[in-house]
Design an enzyme around this catalytic site. Structure first.
Site, PDB file in Angstrom:
ATOM      1  N   CYS A   1     -17.627 -13.913   3.918  1.00  0.00           N
ATOM      2  CA  CYS A   1     -19.079 -13.926   3.978  1.00  0.00           C
ATOM      3  C   CYS A   1     -19.513 -14.028   5.439  1.00  0.00           C
ATOM      4  O   CYS A   1     -18.933 -14.782   6.217  1.00  0.00           O
ATOM      5  CB  CYS A   1     -19.742 -15.076   3.212  1.00  0.00           C
ATOM      6  SG  CYS A   1     -19.378 -15.067   1.465  1.00  0.00           S
TER       7      CYS A   1
ATOM      8  N   ARG B   1     -16.586  -9.185   7.060  1.00  0.00           N
ATOM      9  CA  ARG B   1     -16.298 -10.470   6.413  1.00  0.00           C
ATOM     10  C   ARG B   1     -16.577 -10.446   4.916  1.00  0.00           C
ATOM     11  O   ARG B   1     -16.308 -11.416   4.212  1.00  0.00           O
ATOM     12  CB  ARG B   1     -17.140 -11.580   7.052  1.00  0.00           C
ATOM     13  CG  ARG B   1     -16.894 -11.753   8.532  1.00  0.00           C
ATOM     14  CD  ARG B   1     -17.820 -12.800   9.102  1.00  0.00           C
ATOM     15  NE  ARG B   1     -17.473 -14.128   8.617  1.00  0.00           N
ATOM     16  CZ  ARG B   1     -16.617 -14.942   9.188  1.00  0.00           C
ATOM     17  NH1 ARG B   1     -16.006 -14.561  10.288  1.00  0.00           N
ATOM     18  NH2 ARG B   1     -16.351 -16.122   8.684  1.00  0.00           N
TER      19      ARG B   1
ATOM     20  N   TRP C   1     -18.780 -11.993   0.266  1.00  0.00           N
ATOM     21  CA  TRP C   1     -17.498 -11.726  -0.383  1.00  0.00           C
ATOM     22  C   TRP C   1     -17.463 -12.696  -1.555  1.00  0.00           C
ATOM     23  O   TRP C   1     -17.403 -13.901  -1.372  1.00  0.00           O
ATOM     24  CB  TRP C   1     -16.343 -11.989   0.585  1.00  0.00           C
ATOM     25  CG  TRP C   1     -15.016 -11.571   0.045  1.00  0.00           C
ATOM     26  CD1 TRP C   1     -14.444 -10.333   0.144  1.00  0.00           C
ATOM     27  CD2 TRP C   1     -14.065 -12.392  -0.658  1.00  0.00           C
ATOM     28  NE1 TRP C   1     -13.214 -10.327  -0.471  1.00  0.00           N
ATOM     29  CE2 TRP C   1     -12.959 -11.570  -0.971  1.00  0.00           C
ATOM     30  CE3 TRP C   1     -14.045 -13.713  -1.066  1.00  0.00           C
ATOM     31  CZ2 TRP C   1     -11.846 -12.042  -1.659  1.00  0.00           C
ATOM     32  CZ3 TRP C   1     -12.942 -14.188  -1.756  1.00  0.00           C
ATOM     33  CH2 TRP C   1     -11.853 -13.352  -2.041  1.00  0.00           C
TER      34      TRP C   1
ATOM     35  N   GLU D   1       5.091  -4.671   7.174  1.00  0.00           N
ATOM     36  CA  GLU D   1       3.753  -4.423   7.719  1.00  0.00           C
ATOM     37  C   GLU D   1       3.287  -3.005   7.391  1.00  0.00           C
ATOM     38  O   GLU D   1       2.118  -2.785   7.057  1.00  0.00           O
ATOM     39  CB  GLU D   1       3.768  -4.690   9.235  1.00  0.00           C
ATOM     40  CG  GLU D   1       2.491  -4.419   9.990  1.00  0.00           C
ATOM     41  CD  GLU D   1       1.279  -5.224   9.505  1.00  0.00           C
ATOM     42  OE1 GLU D   1       1.426  -6.149   8.698  1.00  0.00           O
ATOM     43  OE2 GLU D   1       0.156  -4.879   9.929  1.00  0.00           O
TER      44      GLU D   1
ATOM     45  N   LYS E   1      -0.086  -2.178   5.248  1.00  0.00           N
ATOM     46  CA  LYS E   1      -1.180  -1.311   5.744  1.00  0.00           C
ATOM     47  C   LYS E   1      -1.543  -0.269   4.686  1.00  0.00           C
ATOM     48  O   LYS E   1      -2.711  -0.014   4.427  1.00  0.00           O
ATOM     49  CB  LYS E   1      -0.780  -0.567   7.030  1.00  0.00           C
ATOM     50  CG  LYS E   1      -0.722  -1.333   8.300  1.00  0.00           C
ATOM     51  CD  LYS E   1      -2.029  -1.880   8.789  1.00  0.00           C
ATOM     52  CE  LYS E   1      -2.354  -3.191   8.194  1.00  0.00           C
ATOM     53  NZ  LYS E   1      -2.032  -4.434   8.661  1.00  0.00           N
TER      54      LYS E   1
ATOM     55  N   GLU F   1      -3.327  -1.901   1.616  1.00  0.00           N
ATOM     56  CA  GLU F   1      -4.674  -2.408   1.935  1.00  0.00           C
ATOM     57  C   GLU F   1      -5.723  -1.317   1.941  1.00  0.00           C
ATOM     58  O   GLU F   1      -6.815  -1.498   1.424  1.00  0.00           O
ATOM     59  CB  GLU F   1      -4.673  -3.045   3.338  1.00  0.00           C
ATOM     60  CG  GLU F   1      -4.097  -4.416   3.411  1.00  0.00           C
ATOM     61  CD  GLU F   1      -4.095  -4.932   4.853  1.00  0.00           C
ATOM     62  OE1 GLU F   1      -4.605  -6.033   5.079  1.00  0.00           O
ATOM     63  OE2 GLU F   1      -3.570  -4.243   5.757  1.00  0.00           O
TER      64      GLU F   1
ATOM     65  N   HIS G   1      20.032  -3.708  -4.409  1.00  0.00           N
ATOM     66  CA  HIS G   1      19.902  -4.778  -5.405  1.00  0.00           C
ATOM     67  C   HIS G   1      18.615  -4.649  -6.216  1.00  0.00           C
ATOM     68  O   HIS G   1      18.061  -5.650  -6.648  1.00  0.00           O
ATOM     69  CB  HIS G   1      19.972  -6.146  -4.707  1.00  0.00           C
ATOM     70  CG  HIS G   1      21.242  -6.315  -3.943  1.00  0.00           C
ATOM     71  ND1 HIS G   1      22.452  -6.531  -4.549  1.00  0.00           N
ATOM     72  CD2 HIS G   1      21.489  -6.243  -2.617  1.00  0.00           C
ATOM     73  CE1 HIS G   1      23.395  -6.602  -3.626  1.00  0.00           C
ATOM     74  NE2 HIS G   1      22.828  -6.436  -2.434  1.00  0.00           N
TER      75      HIS G   1
HETATM   76  C1  G6P Z   1      -6.831 -11.159   5.773  1.00  0.00           C
HETATM   77  C2  G6P Z   1      -6.933  -9.905   6.598  1.00  0.00           C
HETATM   78  C3  G6P Z   1      -5.564  -9.556   7.182  1.00  0.00           C
HETATM   79  C4  G6P Z   1      -5.016 -10.725   7.978  1.00  0.00           C
HETATM   80  C5  G6P Z   1      -4.995 -12.009   7.150  1.00  0.00           C
HETATM   81  C6  G6P Z   1      -4.709 -13.226   8.000  1.00  0.00           C
HETATM   82  O1  G6P Z   1      -6.072 -10.919   4.646  1.00  0.00           O
HETATM   83  O2  G6P Z   1      -7.421  -8.832   5.819  1.00  0.00           O
HETATM   84  O3  G6P Z   1      -5.684  -8.430   8.032  1.00  0.00           O
HETATM   85  O4  G6P Z   1      -3.719 -10.427   8.405  1.00  0.00           O
HETATM   86  O5  G6P Z   1      -6.262 -12.228   6.529  1.00  0.00           O
HETATM   87  O6  G6P Z   1      -5.783 -13.409   8.884  1.00  0.00           O
HETATM   88  P1  G6P Z   1      -5.685 -14.121  10.274  1.00  0.00           P
HETATM   89  O7  G6P Z   1      -7.062 -13.998  10.848  1.00  0.00           O
HETATM   90  O8  G6P Z   1      -5.301 -15.536  10.009  1.00  0.00           O
HETATM   91  O9  G6P Z   1      -4.658 -13.409  11.086  1.00  0.00           O
END
Ligand code: G6P
Length: 611
Positions: free
Chosen positions: A2, A27, A73, A484, A488, A491, A507
């Site tokens: 938010c 946010r 949010w 990672e 990506k 997401e 496995h």
């Molecule tokens: C959310 C974001 C991610 C991020 C994670 C941790 O899920 O979408 O991109 O990696 O939070 O956030 P931080 O600000 O603690 O790195």
């Protein structure tokens, strides 16, 4: 999650609030709303994006120089017009925006219902605004006192801004657990969840601390705690430029941020490494370095992409500093009663510096007596303020919800820490240190070369845009890169993807391999190269499709893989910084081709301030 904004001054509030909400949309983007105080309080709110709200208010009376706005949010209650903020109390005295969660809202709600209060929405926020009103009316209190007394009854987290119809020239802001920044202008104040909506107006800001309550009038701000203790506001100067928070000609923030990586990595190590003197200087760690050198164990905590960076950190710190490292999800760490000793060092990694689970884990580690360090991107955020010491990544504002440049900046900091500790502990010779520093300083140029292949990533993305599953494989330092890469893709494209250590494929995941599921293998040259070549053969023997990230000119894998994405050769220790970039671009193009909203993927938020 938010985003909240507020304005009080001599300008029209609405344009400031709308543009602030657009900057904070990362946010949360389930609904948005604005209230303007001009004689009475007018509220406009809508399910959907800020642009939907903008359309909704066209032609309506939005005049006024005091206002608040919110982009949501959803936590309590589905995203709809009624649950959207701002929320107004039952008798209309107070209107409030809130970021966070009121954990004891249901018991407070029951008590208010017993006192004839009724509720329109399903939100915890409406409970809070009614509680404030109840105290205000019953206790014959001022608005400020009612807010302070109500907040003393609240369990949970909040960043909030309140308007009172009776006290017309005033905004009240309060914080506990959710960030709030106040911009100080000329006889005017701006309030926001972070500094990005404020920088275009003023560089002077006050960061609220937990339990602070600010009463803001046009030319005056007073700061107290919820227990009525007077506080002295400290004004900080921020150095974010407006260009850093705009797209600058790119279609999306994510693409811009991917392309910024040569610069952002340079900014992360600029002034901190010296090739001539073979030295690494991390000013934020200077005072704790003796303790860090003696550490018996390092525990790294983080969430999402930051957790992946932590995994690269584990490989780096164990390799070079020879200190045992554990990496934990902050959310697991905080609830599983971990064993923490006083001579442990806990490193919290976070782009935003506001992630609720990471903050809670930090508190727990501090209570156990450990030295707690932070690696954060957002200057002045909560984590740098809660940790004993730390290092800023200096990657600049990251707006795209899927993290890219923050990851490479975090890994850069961890690389510097590992080399520096390795030299200090005698496990890395000065010659080796010099070679590693040279490798790190060559990374920006090597990433430029990777970015130059963008068209190729786009073509491959076109071939796989309809895939329903992807598997990502890597070994050693490249295993976290596989994780990672998979994250990506999930997401932003909503394609299911899994990252796996390549040898573990046998496995389980090998059962998934067929001629439809792309297998992305990160296979640059390191000590496990021959092994990963065998893993690729295992995939090909089962008619799998292989997209391989390899070093330039790799003919061995070049002949086996269906597609190759070439990256320049690096020392294996810095390979994650280069190999992650093709994966970022592949995900980006797939998501764009699928018509997904890359910068604002569904259900996600950039800064997760709820557990
Ligand atoms: C959310 C974001 C991610 C991020 C994670 C941790 O899920 O979408 O991109 O990696 O939070 O956030 P931080 O600000 O603690 O790195």
């Amino acid at each position: 999650m938010c985003g909240i904004v507020g304005y009080i001054g001599h300008k029209q509030a609405f344009p400031i609030l709308i543009s602030g909400l657009k900057r904070l949309e990362y946010r949360g983007y389930d609904s948005s709303g604005i209230s303007i105080l001009n004689g009475d309080i007018k509220t406009f709110k809508r399910k959907g994006k800020v642009s939907d709200l903008e359309d909704f208010v066209k032609g309506k009376d939005i005049e006024g120089c005091i206002g608040i706005g919110h982009t949501r949010w959803a936590t309590h209650g589905e995203p709809n017009d009624v649950n959207a903020h701002p929320h107004t109390s039952m008798n209309g005295y107070f209107t409030l925006i809130h970021n966070g969660i009121i954990e004891n809202y249901s018991s407070l709600k029951k008590k208010l219902e017993q006192r004839s209060y009724t509720f329109k929405s399903e939100t915890d926020t409406e409970v809070l605004v009614n509680l404030i009103e109840y105290i205000y009316l019953k206790g014959n209190a001022s608005a400020e006192m009612a807010v302070r007394l109500a907040l003393q009854k609240v369990v949970g987290a909040y960043g909030l801004v309140i308007m009172c119809g009776d006290e017309k020239d005033k905004l009240i802001a309060a914080r506990k657990g959710s960030p709030l920044v106040i911009g100080v202008g000329d006889d005017e104040y701006y309030i926001a969840s972070d500094a990005t909506p404020i920088v275009q107006y003023t560089k002077s800001v006050i960061y609220l601390n937990d339990d602070d309550v600010a009463v803001i009038q046009r030319g005056e701000l007073s700061l107290k705690t919820i227990r009525n203790d007077k506080q002295t506001p400290v004004i900080h100067q921020i150095n974010i430029e407006i260009g850093e928070i705009e797209k600058n000609g790119f279609d999306h923030f994510m693409l811009k941020e991917i392309y910024e990586q040569p610069r952002s990595i340079l900014d992360t190590f600029r002034g901190r490494i010296s090739l001539e003197r073979t030295a690494i200087h991390l000013g934020g760690l200077f005072e704790v370095m003796p303790q860090l050198i003696q550490a018996k164990r390092i525990v790294i905590i983080g969430c999402g992409t930051s957790w992946h960076a932590g995994m690269v950190g584990e490989y780096l710190l164990e390799e070079f500093a020879r200190i045992p490292v554990e990496v934990e999800y902050a959310s697991e760490f905080r609830y599983r009663n971990p064993v923490i000793y006083k001579d442990d060092v806990v490193i919290a990694i976070s782009q935003s510096g506001e992630t609720a689970d990471t903050l809670a884990a930090i508190k727990q580690a501090k209570d156990a007596g450990a030295l707690v360090l932070g690696i954060c991107n957002v200057v002045g955020s909560s984590i740098p303020r809660e940790t004993h010491a730390g290092v800023y990544t200096h990657a600049g504002p990251e707006i795209g919800v899927a993290s890219t440049k923050a990851f490479t900046a975090q890994v850069t900091v961890l690389t510097m820490m590992a080399i520096s500790l390795g030299m200090a502990r005698g496990f890395v010779t000065p010659e080796h240190g010099k070679q590693l520093i040279a490798e790190l300083s060559a990374i920006p140029e090597k990433i430029e070369k990777v970015l130059a292949n963008n068209e190729k990533y786009k073509q491959i993305a076109g071939l796989f845009r309809f895939a329903t599953n992807f598997l990502y494989l890597g070994r050693g330092y490249l295993f976290p890169v596989a994780l990672e890469g998979a994250l990506k893709l999930k997401e932003i494209s909503y394609i299911h993807a899994e990252g796996y250590p390549a040898a573990e494929m046998k496995h389980g995941p090998i059962a998934l391999i067929d001629n439809k599921m792309p297998v992305v293998v990160i296979a640059t040259r390191d000590q496990t190269y021959e092994k990963i070549v065998s893993n690729i053969q295992e995939v090909k023997a089962r008619s799998g499709i292989v997209i391989a990230v390899v070093n330039e000119g790799d003919e061995v894998i070049g002949k086996m893989a269906d597609f190759v994405l070439e990256v320049p050769l690096t020392d294996f220790a810095v390979a994650p910084l280069v190999t992650v970039v093709p994966l970022q671009l592949l995900s980006y193009h797939i998501a764009v081709l699928r018509g997904c909203n890359v910068d604002q993927p569904r259900n996600l938020a950039k800064s997760v301030t709820v557990e």
